[in-house]
Design a protein around this motif. Structure first.
Motif, mmCIF file in Angstrom:
data_model
loop_
_atom_site.group_PDB
_atom_site.id
_atom_site.type_symbol
_atom_site.label_atom_id
_atom_site.label_comp_id
_atom_site.label_asym_id
_atom_site.label_seq_id
_atom_site.Cartn_x
_atom_site.Cartn_y
_atom_site.Cartn_z
ATOM 1 N N THR A 113 -1.718 -13.513 -4.768
ATOM 2 C CA THR A 113 -2.243 -12.650 -3.711
ATOM 3 C C THR A 113 -3.402 -13.327 -2.994
ATOM 4 O OG1 THR A 113 -1.575 -10.626 -4.864
ATOM 5 C CG2 THR A 113 -3.316 -10.415 -3.216
ATOM 6 N N ARG A 134 2.569 -10.138 1.166
ATOM 7 C CA ARG A 134 3.275 -9.119 0.388
ATOM 8 C C ARG A 134 3.950 -9.679 -0.861
ATOM 9 N NH1 ARG A 134 5.638 -6.605 5.960
ATOM 10 N NH2 ARG A 134 4.017 -5.018 6.316
ATOM 11 N N MET A 137 1.443 -9.650 -3.660
ATOM 12 C CA MET A 137 1.199 -8.266 -4.048
ATOM 13 C C MET A 137 2.352 -7.712 -4.866
ATOM 14 S SD MET A 137 -0.352 -6.931 -0.403
ATOM 15 C CE MET A 137 -0.136 -5.210 -0.852
ATOM 16 N N ALA A 138 3.577 -8.071 -4.491
ATOM 17 C CA ALA A 138 4.754 -7.572 -5.210
ATOM 18 C C ALA A 138 4.758 -8.038 -6.660
ATOM 19 C CB ALA A 138 6.031 -8.034 -4.501
ATOM 20 N N PHE A 141 1.971 -6.123 -8.545
ATOM 21 C CA PHE A 141 2.326 -4.714 -8.713
ATOM 22 C C PHE A 141 3.395 -4.542 -9.781
ATOM 23 C CE2 PHE A 141 3.873 -0.561 -6.780
ATOM 24 C CZ PHE A 141 2.767 0.144 -7.208
ATOM 25 N N GLY A 169 10.436 -5.531 -5.498
ATOM 26 C CA GLY A 169 9.265 -5.823 -4.688
ATOM 27 C C GLY A 169 9.427 -7.072 -3.844
ATOM 28 N N TRP A 183 9.646 -1.406 1.440
ATOM 29 C CA TRP A 183 8.290 -1.778 1.030
ATOM 30 C C TRP A 183 7.426 -0.542 0.821
ATOM 31 C CZ3 TRP A 183 5.840 -5.516 -1.165
ATOM 32 C CH2 TRP A 183 4.446 -5.576 -1.111
ATOM 33 N N GLN A 187 5.729 0.447 -2.744
ATOM 34 C CA GLN A 187 4.272 0.552 -2.861
ATOM 35 C C GLN A 187 3.827 1.961 -3.246
ATOM 36 O OE1 GLN A 187 2.014 -0.351 0.715
ATOM 37 N NE2 GLN A 187 0.338 -1.177 -0.491
ATOM 38 N N MET A 191 3.338 3.546 -7.046
ATOM 39 C CA MET A 191 2.036 4.069 -7.444
ATOM 40 C C MET A 191 2.148 5.494 -7.967
ATOM 41 S SD MET A 191 -1.028 3.485 -8.058
ATOM 42 C CE MET A 191 -0.980 1.782 -7.477
ATOM 43 N N TYR A 218 -7.588 1.010 -6.979
ATOM 44 C CA TYR A 218 -6.567 0.874 -5.934
ATOM 45 C C TYR A 218 -6.786 1.912 -4.830
ATOM 46 C CZ TYR A 218 -1.964 0.772 -3.707
ATOM 47 O OH TYR A 218 -0.942 0.691 -2.792
ATOM 48 N N LYS A 222 -7.785 1.396 -0.775
ATOM 49 C CA LYS A 222 -7.118 1.991 0.378
ATOM 50 C C LYS A 222 -8.118 2.685 1.302
ATOM 51 C CE LYS A 222 -2.798 0.963 0.133
ATOM 52 N NZ LYS A 222 -2.190 0.176 1.243
#
Length: 270
Positions: A113, A134, A137-138, A141, A169, A183, A187, A191, A218, A222
């Motif tokens: 990331t 992304r 991040m995938a 995650f 992801g 996506w 995401q 979550m 997290y 945001k």
């Protein structure tokens, strides 16, 4: 001799624990609920209305200052927090055989990331660079959801979720160049799944990773993202909300790293 039927003996499951910990029967029921949730997410990703990426506005980041020739320096350099936490966590995993499922991939994802997000923020006006952002991040995650499922349900559930979310992801990150729906499902649906797992008791033998702490960082990230310009103005152009987003998202690894702290020897306790 009168024989009394024991349903737990016949099924090979343990009776409910007097300590309040979930029994094998309860854990197997959780696996069924998990399968149902994954099926729902899969159907949503495949059949929900498409969100064309071209119709989505290109994000505008307020802090575009150049430092030592580096464009968008605040948003680029703040990604180093991901690198620091990823390396720190990977070091904590050395020599351990009790690490949660997905922990190694979680920390690798943080390092990726840092690279992907840093590359993207060098020139965020190029939408194709979002793919690199992304992808990292995938991976992170998927590692986190593997940890969550392994801690709250079973090791095999954690392994299955890790593989499935990793594949989903990475595919969703690639497809997001044209269709954002997969996506978004990965995401936000992922979550929601993590929140549900955080609200359940840890399985017997779990390391005890505080999932709620990861989720809290997290959510804070945001909020910082949404307040990018507001925070930039409020701090007198010292730091933007998006840079703080990177720092907060990186700190989401702290609860996992803390759970991996070296055990204190019994002699030292006394």
């Amino acid at each position: 001799m009168l024989r009394v039927n024991d349903p737990f003996r016949e099924t090979g499951a343990a009776p409910p624990s007097a300590s309040g910990r979930p029994s094998v029967v309860a854990l197997q029921a959780r696996e069924k609920y998990l399968i149902g949730a994954l099926v729902v997410l899969t159907l949503a990703a495949l059949f929900a209305p498409a969100l064309p990426a071209a119709a989505w506005p290109i994000p505008h980041y307020v802090d575009t200052r150049i430092w030592l020739g580096l464009p968008n320096a605040g948003d680029v350099l703040s990604n180093l927090a991901f690198l620091a936490m990823g390396v720190w966590g990977s070091e904590r995993l050395r020599g351990r055989n009790d690490a949660p499922v997905g922990a190694s991939w979680f920390f690798v994802g943080l390092i990726l990331t840092c690279l992907g997000s840093g590359f993207y923020h060098l020139d965020p006006d190029v939408p194709q660079r979002l793919v690199a952002d992304r992808l990292g991040m995938a991976v992170a995650f998927a590692g986190f959801l593997g940890i969550a499922a392994g801690e709250r349900i079973s090791v095999r559930a954690g392994e299955a979720v890790l593989v499935l979310m990793m594949v989903a992801g990475l595919l969703a990150a690639w497809v997001a160049r044209e269709n954002l729906t997969p996506w978004v499902v990965v995401q936000f649906g992922g979550m929601a799944l993590a929140v549900g797992l955080a609200l359940t008791r840890p399985r017997p033998g779990a390391l005890g990773v505080p999932l709620g702490g990861v989720i809290a960082f997290y959510v804070l990230a945001k909020l910082f993202e949404l307040g990018d310009a507001t925070i930039f103005e409020a701090t007198g152009h010292i730091v933007s909300g998006h840079a703080l987003k990177h720092l907060s998202a990186a700190l989401a690894a702290w609860p996992v790293i803390r759970a991996l702290r070296p055990a204190v020897p019994q002699s030292a306790r006394s």
